[in-house]
Design a protein around this motif. Structure first.
Motif, PDB file in Angstrom:
ATOM      1  N   SER A 110       0.832  -1.208   0.000  1.00 47.21           N
ATOM      2  CA  SER A 110       0.000   0.000   0.000  1.00 47.21           C
ATOM      3  C   SER A 110       0.864   1.255   0.000  1.00 47.21           C
ATOM      4  O   SER A 110       0.549   2.241  -0.683  1.00 47.21           O
ATOM      5  CB  SER A 110      -0.918   0.003   1.228  1.00 47.21           C
ATOM      6  OG  SER A 110      -1.840  -1.059   1.169  1.00 47.21           O
ATOM      7  N   HIS A 111       1.961   1.194   0.757  1.00 46.97           N
ATOM      8  CA  HIS A 111       2.894   2.326   0.778  1.00 46.97           C
ATOM      9  C   HIS A 111       3.507   2.529  -0.605  1.00 46.97           C
ATOM     10  O   HIS A 111       3.632   3.674  -1.084  1.00 46.97           O
ATOM     11  CB  HIS A 111       3.979   2.071   1.820  1.00 46.97           C
ATOM     12  CG  HIS A 111       5.035   3.127   1.854  1.00 46.97           C
ATOM     13  ND1 HIS A 111       4.807   4.405   2.334  1.00 46.97           N
ATOM     14  CD2 HIS A 111       6.343   3.107   1.441  1.00 46.97           C
ATOM     15  CE1 HIS A 111       5.914   5.123   2.219  1.00 46.97           C
ATOM     16  NE2 HIS A 111       6.850   4.359   1.689  1.00 46.97           N
ATOM     17  N   VAL A 113       2.223   1.609  -3.500  1.00 46.26           N
ATOM     18  CA  VAL A 113       1.178   2.083  -4.419  1.00 46.26           C
ATOM     19  C   VAL A 113       0.953   3.583  -4.240  1.00 46.26           C
ATOM     20  O   VAL A 113       0.880   4.334  -5.233  1.00 46.26           O
ATOM     21  CB  VAL A 113      -0.131   1.304  -4.182  1.00 46.26           C
ATOM     22  CG1 VAL A 113      -1.298   1.981  -4.906  1.00 46.26           C
ATOM     23  CG2 VAL A 113       0.016  -0.129  -4.659  1.00 46.26           C
ATOM     24  N   ASP A 114       0.861   4.017  -2.984  1.00 45.81           N
ATOM     25  CA  ASP A 114       0.672   5.451  -2.732  1.00 45.81           C
ATOM     26  C   ASP A 114       1.853   6.260  -3.245  1.00 45.81           C
ATOM     27  O   ASP A 114       1.677   7.383  -3.736  1.00 45.81           O
ATOM     28  CB  ASP A 114       0.496   5.690  -1.224  1.00 45.81           C
ATOM     29  CG  ASP A 114      -0.798   5.107  -0.696  1.00 45.81           C
ATOM     30  OD1 ASP A 114      -1.716   4.863  -1.512  1.00 45.81           O
ATOM     31  OD2 ASP A 114      -0.896   4.880   0.529  1.00 45.81           O
ATOM     32  N   GLU A 115       3.040   5.686  -3.130  1.00 48.79           N
ATOM     33  CA  GLU A 115       4.256   6.393  -3.536  1.00 48.79           C
ATOM     34  C   GLU A 115       4.370   6.519  -5.049  1.00 48.79           C
ATOM     35  O   GLU A 115       4.771   7.564  -5.571  1.00 48.79           O
ATOM     36  CB  GLU A 115       5.460   5.634  -2.971  1.00 48.79           C
ATOM     37  CG  GLU A 115       6.798   6.321  -3.189  1.00 48.79           C
ATOM     38  CD  GLU A 115       7.952   5.508  -2.638  1.00 48.79           C
ATOM     39  OE1 GLU A 115       8.819   6.097  -1.980  1.00 48.79           O
ATOM     40  OE2 GLU A 115       7.996   4.272  -2.858  1.00 48.79           O
ATOM     41  N   THR A 117       1.838   6.090  -7.391  1.00 44.07           N
ATOM     42  CA  THR A 117       0.635   6.522  -8.122  1.00 44.07           C
ATOM     43  C   THR A 117       0.779   7.891  -8.780  1.00 44.07           C
ATOM     44  O   THR A 117       0.471   8.036  -9.977  1.00 44.07           O
ATOM     45  CB  THR A 117      -0.591   6.512  -7.182  1.00 44.07           C
ATOM     46  OG1 THR A 117      -0.836   5.166  -6.771  1.00 44.07           O
ATOM     47  CG2 THR A 117      -1.820   7.049  -7.888  1.00 44.07           C
ATOM     48  N   LYS A 141       4.178  17.354  -4.145  1.00 50.00           N
ATOM     49  CA  LYS A 141       2.732  17.536  -4.152  1.00 50.00           C
ATOM     50  C   LYS A 141       2.398  19.023  -4.075  1.00 50.00           C
ATOM     51  O   LYS A 141       3.142  19.800  -3.481  1.00 50.00           O
ATOM     52  CB  LYS A 141       2.098  16.808  -2.967  1.00 50.00           C
ATOM     53  CG  LYS A 141       2.305  15.312  -2.997  1.00 50.00           C
ATOM     54  CD  LYS A 141       1.709  14.643  -1.766  1.00 50.00           C
ATOM     55  CE  LYS A 141       1.937  13.131  -1.797  1.00 50.00           C
ATOM     56  NZ  LYS A 141       1.385  12.464  -0.604  1.00 50.00           N
TER      57      LYS A 141
END
Length: 386
Positions: A110-111, A113-115, A117, A141
């Motif tokens: 999950s980390h 994927v968040d990183e 994306t 961001k």
């Protein structure tokens, strides 16, 4: 209440504990080391094993998420409880260890994927963000769209999607560009390791995450099956073991010598004779009633149990809010059962409100009929009286 003294041979301690527990009459007064030159007793030999098995059982119940309040059907406790629990612990610990490993893998995925994306939304590979001698890459961001980068320097290139921005700028202008971006809500992020295309990496991470989520679902299903199968056994075994531990540790409240044990406590006067008869059936056990007056100056007061008719028993809750009356004081529950509704009626002196209170109160009592009596249920009855 009567103050009771029980004396017996030390080798009969276990039988005395079993008899006392079965009678449920004596409120034991704990003995403290050194009092009257007597030491405290030691737990019965089975205490250690019973405590160990109880700890393992609670661990199993925690893994299986067996709820304390769940109405699991109680099963009779027979056979080798310790063997059953150790075998069950072995099976469940393996499943639990696998589940934790899978959960950690999913957390890591999950980390990742968040990183990755936001990078997958830009038309760049990860290799495009590094390896320059004269350029610096600012990636991060953004809270809103940032414009006016050419006011810092015309020599830059940017790639932007909502909430994410990558800027390639000459190194001698990087400090000024970073300051300009920071003032407009830009937060730098690290570029993930690797050289491939973020979209392909993201697809790979999502596929792997889906596989591990399926594996976790299978483990949870197996644990759910085990919970349904063993919930009743765990509930009954826990109740049984808690009793065994309580019995085994009871001697810690007794006084002992090399050859005898001594137990002091309080017992209702009307049941003292029955307790005396039952205990003195044991070999060499002696039970006597002590003079209460001699103990009042240096001992604790007798235990208090309020006794009232069922109709006014809910008002004991109001008495306990202020403090249980002492042994030689009057129980004010009856007075409160009359005064509270009267004062409530004075404050809420309207028939309409009264009807609403009663209807709502009886509806709640119907909903709570299976719940044990406690503070809120007693308060509800007191309000219905009002």
């Amino acid at each position: 209440m009567s103050r009771a003294l029980v004396v017996g041979p030390r080798d009969g301690l276990e039988r005395a504990v079993e008899t006392l527990y079965g009678l449920q009459l004596l409120h034991i007064v704990d003995h403290h080391a050194g009092e009257e030159d007597l030491e405290i007793g030691k737990p019965l030999p089975r205490a250690g094993e019973a405590s160990e098995v109880l700890v393992k059982l609670r661990s199993i119940a925690s893994v299986l998420q067996v709820q304390e309040k769940a109405k699991a059907p109680m099963e009779p406790v027979t056979g080798d409880i310790r063997g059953k629990i150790l075998s069950l612990e072995l099976n469940i610990s393996e499943e639990d260890a696998t589940r934790k490993k899978v959960q950690n893998l999913l957390l890591d995925l999950s980390h990742k994927v968040d990183e990755i994306t936001p990078f997958a939304q830009l038309p760049l590979t990860l290799a495009d963000y590094r390896g320059y001698e004269n350029l610096e890459v600012l990636v991060g961001k953004t809270a809103r769209e940032i414009t006016g980068l050419d006011t810092v320097t015309p020599e830059y290139e940017s790639f932007e999607v909502p909430g994410f921005l990558a800027v390639f700028v000459r190194k001698d202008k990087a400090v000024a560009m970073r300051e300009y971006l920071s003032q407009r809500g830009f937060t730098s992020v690290a570029v993930p390791d690797g050289d491939g295309h973020p979209r392909e990496m993201l697809a790979g991470y999502l596929g792997e995450k889906e596989r591990w989520e399926k594996r976790l679902s299978e483990i949870d299903e197996r644990l759910t099956t085990l919970r349904g199968r063993y919930a009743g056994f765990l509930a009954s075994a826990k109740a049984h073991l808690e009793v065994e531990v309580e019995k085994a540790e009871a001697p810690l409240r007794f006084a002992v010598t090399d050859h005898t044990y001594v137990v002091e406590g309080w017992v209702p006067k009307e049941t003292f004779a029955r307790m005396k008869v039952e205990l003195e059936r044991l070999p060499d056990v002696f039970v006597s009633e002590l003079d209460v007056e001699e103990h009042q100056e240096h001992e604790t007061d007798p235990p208090i149990l309020l006794r009232n008719p069922k109709a006014i028993k809910p008002f004991e809750m109001l008495v306990n809010l202020f403090g249980t009356p002492a042994y030689n004081e009057i129980d004010p529950t009856i007075v409160l059962s009359l005064a509270f509704p009267m004062m409530f009626g004075i404050m809420v002196g309207d028939a309409g409100y009264g009807i609403v209170w009663m209807v709502y109160g009886f509806w709640l009592l119907r909903r709570w009929k299976d719940k044990p009596w406690g503070f809120w249920k007693n308060l509800l009855v007191a309000l219905i009286y009002g």
